[in-house]
Scaffold this motif. Structure first.
Motif, short mmCIF file in Angstrom:
data_model
loop_
_atom_site.label_atom_id
_atom_site.label_comp_id
_atom_site.label_asym_id
_atom_site.label_seq_id
_atom_site.Cartn_x
_atom_site.Cartn_y
_atom_site.Cartn_z
N ALA A 12 69.35 -0.74 77.07
CA ALA A 12 70.20 -1.59 77.91
C ALA A 12 69.37 -2.37 78.93
CB ALA A 12 71.26 -0.75 78.61
N LYS A 13 68.35 -1.72 79.47
CA LYS A 13 67.48 -2.39 80.44
C LYS A 13 66.71 -3.54 79.79
CE LYS A 13 65.16 -1.21 84.37
NZ LYS A 13 64.83 -0.19 85.28
N VAL A 14 66.22 -3.32 78.58
CA VAL A 14 65.51 -4.39 77.87
C VAL A 14 66.48 -5.54 77.56
CG1 VAL A 14 64.31 -4.98 75.72
CG2 VAL A 14 63.74 -2.86 76.94
N SER A 15 67.70 -5.19 77.18
CA SER A 15 68.71 -6.21 76.92
C SER A 15 68.98 -7.03 78.18
CB SER A 15 70.00 -5.57 76.41
OG SER A 15 70.95 -6.57 76.09
N ASP A 16 69.10 -6.36 79.31
CA ASP A 16 69.31 -7.06 80.58
C ASP A 16 68.14 -7.99 80.89
OD1 ASP A 16 71.71 -5.71 80.89
OD2 ASP A 16 70.90 -4.26 82.34
N ARG A 17 66.93 -7.53 80.60
CA ARG A 17 65.74 -8.35 80.84
C ARG A 17 65.76 -9.60 79.95
NH1 ARG A 17 60.94 -5.04 79.76
NH2 ARG A 17 61.79 -3.80 81.44
N ILE A 18 66.20 -9.44 78.71
CA ILE A 18 66.33 -10.60 77.81
C ILE A 18 67.32 -11.59 78.39
CG2 ILE A 18 67.18 -11.34 75.55
CD1 ILE A 18 65.99 -8.66 74.45
N MET A 19 68.43 -11.09 78.94
CA MET A 19 69.46 -11.97 79.49
C MET A 19 69.00 -12.68 80.76
SD MET A 19 71.78 -12.09 77.33
CE MET A 19 72.90 -13.06 78.31
N GLU A 20 67.98 -12.17 81.43
CA GLU A 20 67.43 -12.83 82.61
C GLU A 20 66.59 -14.05 82.24
OE1 GLU A 20 65.30 -9.79 84.68
OE2 GLU A 20 67.13 -8.74 85.27
N VAL A 21 66.17 -14.14 80.98
CA VAL A 21 65.38 -15.28 80.53
C VAL A 21 66.29 -16.50 80.48
CG1 VAL A 21 64.08 -16.22 78.56
CG2 VAL A 21 63.81 -13.82 79.21
N ASP A 22 65.75 -17.62 80.92
CA ASP A 22 66.50 -18.87 80.91
C ASP A 22 67.13 -19.12 79.53
OD1 ASP A 22 65.89 -22.08 80.19
OD2 ASP A 22 66.91 -21.70 82.11
N GLU A 23 68.36 -19.59 79.52
CA GLU A 23 69.09 -19.77 78.26
C GLU A 23 68.38 -20.71 77.29
OE1 GLU A 23 73.47 -21.11 76.57
OE2 GLU A 23 73.21 -20.75 78.72
N ASP A 24 67.77 -21.79 77.80
CA ASP A 24 67.05 -22.71 76.92
C ASP A 24 65.87 -22.01 76.24
OD1 ASP A 24 68.74 -24.86 77.44
OD2 ASP A 24 67.50 -25.59 79.11
N ARG A 25 65.19 -21.17 76.99
CA ARG A 25 64.06 -20.43 76.41
C ARG A 25 64.55 -19.42 75.38
NH1 ARG A 25 60.08 -16.53 79.59
NH2 ARG A 25 58.58 -16.21 77.93
N ARG A 49 71.47 -5.43 67.02
CA ARG A 49 71.12 -6.81 66.70
C ARG A 49 70.52 -7.46 67.94
NH1 ARG A 49 74.28 -10.71 66.11
NH2 ARG A 49 76.08 -9.84 67.16
N LEU A 50 69.51 -8.28 67.72
CA LEU A 50 68.98 -9.14 68.77
C LEU A 50 69.70 -10.46 68.62
CD1 LEU A 50 66.98 -9.94 71.01
CD2 LEU A 50 65.36 -10.55 69.19
N ALA A 51 70.39 -10.89 69.68
CA ALA A 51 71.16 -12.12 69.65
C ALA A 51 70.99 -12.83 71.00
CB ALA A 51 72.64 -11.79 69.39
N MET A 52 71.58 -13.99 71.13
CA MET A 52 71.52 -14.73 72.38
C MET A 52 72.07 -13.90 73.55
SD MET A 52 70.05 -17.65 72.35
CE MET A 52 70.76 -18.38 73.82
N GLN A 53 72.93 -12.95 73.26
CA GLN A 53 73.53 -12.10 74.29
C GLN A 53 72.69 -10.85 74.57
OE1 GLN A 53 75.16 -12.90 71.34
NE2 GLN A 53 76.09 -14.75 72.19
N GLY A 54 71.49 -10.78 74.04
CA GLY A 54 70.61 -9.63 74.24
C GLY A 54 70.65 -8.70 73.05
N LEU A 55 70.51 -7.42 73.30
CA LEU A 55 70.58 -6.40 72.25
C LEU A 55 72.02 -5.92 72.19
CD1 LEU A 55 67.29 -4.53 73.15
CD2 LEU A 55 67.67 -6.07 71.20
N VAL A 56 72.69 -6.20 71.10
CA VAL A 56 74.13 -5.94 70.98
C VAL A 56 74.43 -5.02 69.80
CG1 VAL A 56 74.76 -8.12 72.10
CG2 VAL A 56 74.53 -8.03 69.61
N ASP A 57 75.63 -4.48 69.80
CA ASP A 57 76.10 -3.60 68.71
C ASP A 57 75.18 -2.40 68.51
OD1 ASP A 57 78.10 -5.52 68.33
OD2 ASP A 57 76.96 -6.56 66.76
N VAL A 58 74.76 -1.79 69.61
CA VAL A 58 73.85 -0.64 69.55
C VAL A 58 74.61 0.59 69.06
CG1 VAL A 58 72.28 0.85 70.84
CG2 VAL A 58 72.48 -1.59 71.44
N THR A 59 74.08 1.19 67.99
CA THR A 59 74.61 2.44 67.47
C THR A 59 73.44 3.40 67.28
OG1 THR A 59 74.42 1.75 65.16
CG2 THR A 59 76.53 1.30 66.26
#
Length: 116
Positions: A12-25, A49-59
């Motif tokens: 979740a922390k890595v996903s949050d870090r991905i979401m901190e990256v500028d959307e264009d990047r 899944r790695l998506a624009m929304q970060g790491l999603v659908d974690v099982t």
């Protein structure tokens, strides 16, 4: 040894870090990919899944349970996963020292390197 819950929090922390990256990047470097993270000492695999929304659908599942092969696969001990997420360990050093195993296409590795 970190727990399954601590590994989930690290993801979740890595996903949050991905979401901190500028959307264009993110648009430039993220291509929707299936990802698996194996915590070798917990005999647990986290599929996502790695998506624009970060790491999603974690099982999570046991390492021996059947699953489709992810496009990006990372294997490390639970403590290493937490240390990476907490920035106590450099990913490149962990990879080169053998603490982390990464199985992905060259293109995926280059995109992830630029993103993180």
């Amino acid at each position: 040894m970190a727990s399954v819950e601590e590994c989930r929090a690290a993801i979740a922390k890595v996903s949050d870090r991905i979401m901190e990256v500028d959307e264009d990047r993110r648009r430039k470097h993220i291509v929707d990919r299936t990802v698996s993270v194996t915590a070798s000492d917990l005999d647990t695999v986290f599929d996502m899944r790695l998506a624009m929304q970060g790491l999603v659908d974690v099982t999570e599942r046991r390492a021996g349970d059947p699953a489709e092969r992810a496009q990006v696969r990372l294997t490390a001990s639970s403590d290493t996963l937490v240390d990476l997420a907490e920035d106590r360990l450099d990913f490149a050093k962990a990879l080169l020292s053998g603490r982390v195993k990464l199985d992905a296409s060259f293109g995926d590795m280059m995109r992830l390197r630029k993103l993180l």
